[in-house]
Design a protein around this motif. Sequence first.
Motif, mmCIF file in Angstrom:
data_model
loop_
_atom_site.group_PDB
_atom_site.id
_atom_site.type_symbol
_atom_site.label_atom_id
_atom_site.label_comp_id
_atom_site.label_asym_id
_atom_site.label_seq_id
_atom_site.Cartn_x
_atom_site.Cartn_y
_atom_site.Cartn_z
ATOM 1 N N ARG A 1 11.323 -3.095 -3.626
ATOM 2 C CA ARG A 1 10.587 -2.206 -4.523
ATOM 3 C C ARG A 1 10.289 -2.887 -5.852
ATOM 4 O O ARG A 1 9.233 -2.689 -6.442
ATOM 5 C CB ARG A 1 11.382 -0.921 -4.764
ATOM 6 N N THR B 1 6.060 -2.066 -0.145
ATOM 7 C CA THR B 1 5.036 -1.026 -0.069
ATOM 8 C C THR B 1 4.860 -0.400 -1.445
ATOM 9 O O THR B 1 5.806 -0.307 -2.226
ATOM 10 C CB THR B 1 5.421 0.059 0.952
ATOM 11 N N TRP B 2 3.668 0.038 -1.719
ATOM 12 C CA TRP B 2 3.383 0.632 -3.025
ATOM 13 C C TRP B 2 2.273 1.666 -2.901
ATOM 14 O O TRP B 2 1.471 1.633 -1.977
ATOM 15 C CB TRP B 2 3.002 -0.443 -4.046
ATOM 16 N N SER B 3 2.277 2.606 -3.842
ATOM 17 C CA SER B 3 1.271 3.671 -3.854
ATOM 18 C C SER B 3 0.247 3.353 -4.930
ATOM 19 O O SER B 3 0.590 3.263 -6.118
ATOM 20 C CB SER B 3 1.929 5.026 -4.148
ATOM 21 N N GLY C 1 1.123 1.973 1.058
ATOM 22 C CA GLY C 1 1.536 2.882 2.111
ATOM 23 C C GLY C 1 2.914 3.436 1.856
ATOM 24 O O GLY C 1 3.629 2.975 0.956
ATOM 25 N N PRO C 2 3.328 4.426 2.632
ATOM 26 C CA PRO C 2 4.637 5.054 2.445
ATOM 27 C C PRO C 2 5.769 4.143 2.916
ATOM 28 O O PRO C 2 5.727 3.620 4.040
ATOM 29 C CB PRO C 2 4.545 6.323 3.292
ATOM 30 N N THR C 3 6.789 3.968 2.092
ATOM 31 C CA THR C 3 7.893 3.061 2.418
ATOM 32 C C THR C 3 8.681 3.527 3.634
ATOM 33 O O THR C 3 8.911 2.768 4.575
ATOM 34 C CB THR C 3 8.839 2.941 1.212
ATOM 35 N N ALA D 1 8.128 5.742 6.143
ATOM 36 C CA ALA D 1 7.432 5.770 7.432
ATOM 37 C C ALA D 1 7.181 4.365 7.950
ATOM 38 O O ALA D 1 7.320 4.093 9.149
ATOM 39 C CB ALA D 1 6.112 6.528 7.292
ATOM 40 N N THR D 2 6.828 3.449 7.053
ATOM 41 C CA THR D 2 6.574 2.065 7.456
ATOM 42 C C THR D 2 7.829 1.419 8.015
ATOM 43 O O THR D 2 7.799 0.763 9.070
ATOM 44 C CB THR D 2 6.063 1.250 6.257
ATOM 45 N N ALA E 1 13.490 7.419 0.094
ATOM 46 C CA ALA E 1 13.151 6.511 1.197
ATOM 47 C C ALA E 1 14.402 6.076 1.947
ATOM 48 O O ALA E 1 14.414 6.015 3.181
ATOM 49 C CB ALA E 1 12.397 5.302 0.666
#
Length: 287
Positions: free
Chosen positions: A157, A184-186, A236-238, A240-241, A270
Amino acid sequence: MEIRSPSGVVVGVDGSQHAATAAEWAAREAERRACSLHLVYAVETGTLTVPARSGAAVTDLLLRNAQELLDRSLAEVAVAHPRLRPTGDVVPKDPAAAVVTAAEHAELAVVGTRGHGGFASLLLGSVSLRVCAHAGCPVVVVRGGTGDGHQVLVSVREERDAEAVRFAAREAELAGLPLRVLHTWSPVVADVAHAAPMMDELGEESDLHRQLLRRTVDPVRAEYPGLDLEAEDFAGPTAATLVDASADAALVVMPRHAPAPRLGLRLSTASHAVLHHAHCPVAIVPV
């Protein structure tokens, strides 16, 4: 009773199948690390609601039964892993506190998803969550498969997560597996329909995340020059990935950041999601 604090791998057991699976995983890990293995069997004797005259006898019976189950677990590990010399303690204490205390100087703590006290409908027991949230060393929750996947995954992160990457790199090297680092990042621009005027800003944001990942991973890559290491960043979502990717993984590694003052969470949202839904063992690494 004083709880021993060994320096190798510590695993909590309670006679359940989940604990037996965790003990087997911990034994294999101790062999890979060439370190000691210590089993902890906790018995909460302080919560008994029996008359004082019979309380001591009931406590003694509980401890004797626990010792028998611990001895059985030690014997099973010794037969399956003759190179190990496992040790163990029966501890009259809350199970989560017992494992956290025993693992105070350990390289690694290992727990199952839940023990005899858990509800069958729960995906993860409270003991496992509490150990993950409070242990001073990395904690592996053995869930899903036994970790016979083809890669080790680690989530990044921010830059201080390099410690989790180092842990994952060692695990990958010991297992002879490649390491995949995921950041992952939004994006700030979440509405694609209105994103066109801000594409330059979105590109700059993406560049910043790539730089963050490179700064985090490059020092670890230099420490493990022979390791097959791939680093990826994407929006994307951490959770779920990582859950999706865990279907082909031997281990998923998540960093645990220090909680914020007052109401800060010890485990991120997460981390909770991955602990509950991953298809393989999950490691929580304090950073």
